[in-house]
Scaffold this active site. Structure first.
Site, PDB file in Angstrom:
ATOM      1  N   CYS A  65       0.834  -1.203   0.000  1.00  0.00           N
ATOM      2  CA  CYS A  65       0.000   0.000   0.000  1.00  0.00           C
ATOM      3  C   CYS A  65       0.871   1.255   0.000  1.00  0.00           C
ATOM      4  CB  CYS A  65      -0.933  -0.008   1.202  1.00  0.00           C
ATOM      5  SG  CYS A  65      -2.170   1.313   1.186  1.00  0.00           S
ATOM      6  N   CYS A  96      -7.048  -0.752   5.326  1.00  0.00           N
ATOM      7  CA  CYS A  96      -8.502  -0.728   5.376  1.00  0.00           C
ATOM      8  C   CYS A  96      -9.155  -2.100   5.397  1.00  0.00           C
ATOM      9  CB  CYS A  96      -9.014   0.074   4.186  1.00  0.00           C
ATOM     10  SG  CYS A  96     -10.785   0.240   4.139  1.00  0.00           S
TER      11      CYS A  96
END
Length: 354
Positions: free
Chosen positions: A98, A193
Site C-alpha cells: 500500500c 482498510c
C-alpha cells in the site's frame, strides 16, 4: 515549498498538518479512499468519519482539501497481491504494498507529481548523507514504521517528509489534545482498510473458499485435527487452530497436499530459526556494498516490531542471506526482511523471504 499532506483522520496525520503550518508551510490536504466498492462485489470500508475529521483538520488550518479515489488501483495492486500470495501459501504484507504502490505510487502519478514534497504521519525520518537521502528510524522506537516503508525506492524517499518522526507518540497525542483536534483520543488503526475493519478469515473465505485438510504433528506424523484450508493459517500462528492439549504452533505448510504441520508446547524449538534468505532484494537509496565476499554487520526485522535483531549478511548470487545472532520465531516465506545498518539508524532496503 508546495506540499501534499496525506491525512487519514487519525491523530498522527492530523498533527502532521499542525506541524507543517507551524513551520510556515501551507499544505494541501489529501484523503485517499481505498475501500472496496459494492458494485464490484467488494467489501465496504467505512470512511465517512475519517473524511469528516480530515475535512475539519483542513478547514481548521486553512488548507485546501481534496479526496482522491484509488479504489481500482488498490484492488489491482494490494488486494489482488494479498489474495494471490495467500493462495500460494505465502505470508503477504499488504501494508508495504500500500505504501509503495498506492500512497507513494498511484497518488504520485495522479496528484503528487504537482507537489515538491509529500508529507505523511509515518513514524520515520530521512537523513541526508553526502547529498543523498536515506530512510532512517524514528525517535519513538516502539512506533517506528520504517519496516512498512522498506520497499520504497529512492525517487519516493527523496520526496517524502515525516513531520512527526522526531516525536514520541505521547508527544503527538499531547499536541493533538492542546490543539483540540477531534482525533486526539482516537485509537490507532490496526492495519490497512480491508484488513483493519473486517474479519481477515471472512475476507479470505470470500475469495478462496474452504478446503478441508489434515493437521499433522511435525515430530510424530500423527494427525491431530482438521483445518478448512491452509490459506487461513500462517507460520508461527498459535491461535485459531481449534486443537486441544495445546498450545500448538504452525511450523510449516504443504500447499500441494493442503496439510498444516504443527508442534506442541509453549516454546517448541521447531518454531525458531537463525537463517533468513532474501530474494528480489532492493536497496532504497543505493547499493551501499556492491559485490562483496565478506560478511556485513547489520540489524534487521522480519516483521513490524520495536526490536531490531543483530545479524551477519552475506551475498550468495542474487540471494542475501542473514545469519541471526538470536533465534527468530516464525520465519515465513513471503514476508519481507528489512535490513538496517548496525546502529539501527538507516533503513537500507528489503527483500522477500524465500
Amino acid at each position: 515549498m508546495n506540499i501534499a499532506a496525506l491525512v487519514s483522520g487519525g491523530v498522527d496525520s492530523s498533527v502532521v498538518v499542525y506541524r507543517l503550518k507551524e513551520a510556515g508551510y501551507d499544505p494541501t490536504v489529501f484523503y485517499i479512499k481505498i475501500g472496496m466498492e459494492n458494485d464490484r462485489g467488494y467489501i465496504d470500508c467505512p470512511s465517512e468519519e475519517d473524511i469528516e475529521i480530515t475535512g475539519y483538520i483542513a478547514k481548521k488550518y486553512g488548507c485546501k482539501f481534496e479526496i482522491i479515489s484509488l479504489h481500482e488501483e488498490y484492488w489491482e495492486h494490494v488486494v489482488s497481491y494479498t489474495i494471490d500470495a495467500v493462495k500460494r501459501g505465502l505470508t503477504p504484507n499488504p501494508d508495504m504494498m500500500c505504501n509503495k504502490l498506492i500512497k507513494f505510487g498511484c497518488f504520485e502519478q495522479n496528484r503528487g507529481k504537482d507537489f515538491d514534497k509529500t508529507a505523511t504521519g509515518h513514524y520515520a525520518t530521512t537523513t541526508n548523507i553526502d547529498g543523498k537521502i536515506y530512510l532512517s528510524t524514528a525517535k519513538d522506537k516502539v512506533k517506528d514504521q520504517t519496516y512498512f516503508l522498506g520497499q520504497i525506492d529512492y525517487m519516493q524517499v527523496s520526496k517524502l517528509m515525516f513531520p512527526i518522526g522526531d516525536l514520541l507518540k505521547s508527544e503527538v497525542r499531547k499536541i493533538a489534545a492542546e490543539q483540540k483536534l477531534p482525533s486526539a483520543q482516537r485509537k490507532d488503526s490496526q492495519g490497512i482498510c480491508f484488513l483493519g475493519k473486517i474479519n481477515y478469515n471472512d475476507f479470505i473465505r470470500r475469495y478462496l473458499g474452504e478446503k478441508e485438510g489434515d493437521i499433522i504433528e511435525l515430530e510424530t506424523g500423527r494427525k491431530v485435527g482438521k483445518h478448512r484450508g491452509y490459506w487461513f493459517h500462517t507460520i508461527g500462528q498459535r491461535k485459531g487452530l481449534g486443537l486441544s492439549g495445546g498450545p500448538w504452533f504452525v511450523i510449516k505448510k504443504d500447499v500441494d497436499s493442503n496439510i498444516i504441520y504443527v508442534s506442541n508446547g509453549y516454546d517448541p524449538e521447531t518454531q525458531y530459526g537463525k537463517t533468513v534468505r532474501l530474494g528480489a532484494f532492493k536497496f532504497i537509496t543505493e547499493d551501499v556494498w556492491g559485490e562483496f565476499d565478506d560478511e556485513k554487520d547489520i540489524t534487521f526485522k522480519i516483521r513490524h516490531t520495536p526490536d531490531f535483531t543483530n545479524g551477519k549478511l552475506r551475498r550468495i548470487g542474487d540471494i542475501y542471506r542473514i545469519e541471526s545472532e538470536d533465534k527468530i520465531q516464525g520465519i515465513a516465506s513471503g514476508q519481507f526482511g528489512v535490513i538496517y545498518d548496525k546502529e539501527s539508524r538507516l533503513c537500507l532496503g528489503s527483500g522477500v523471504i524465500v
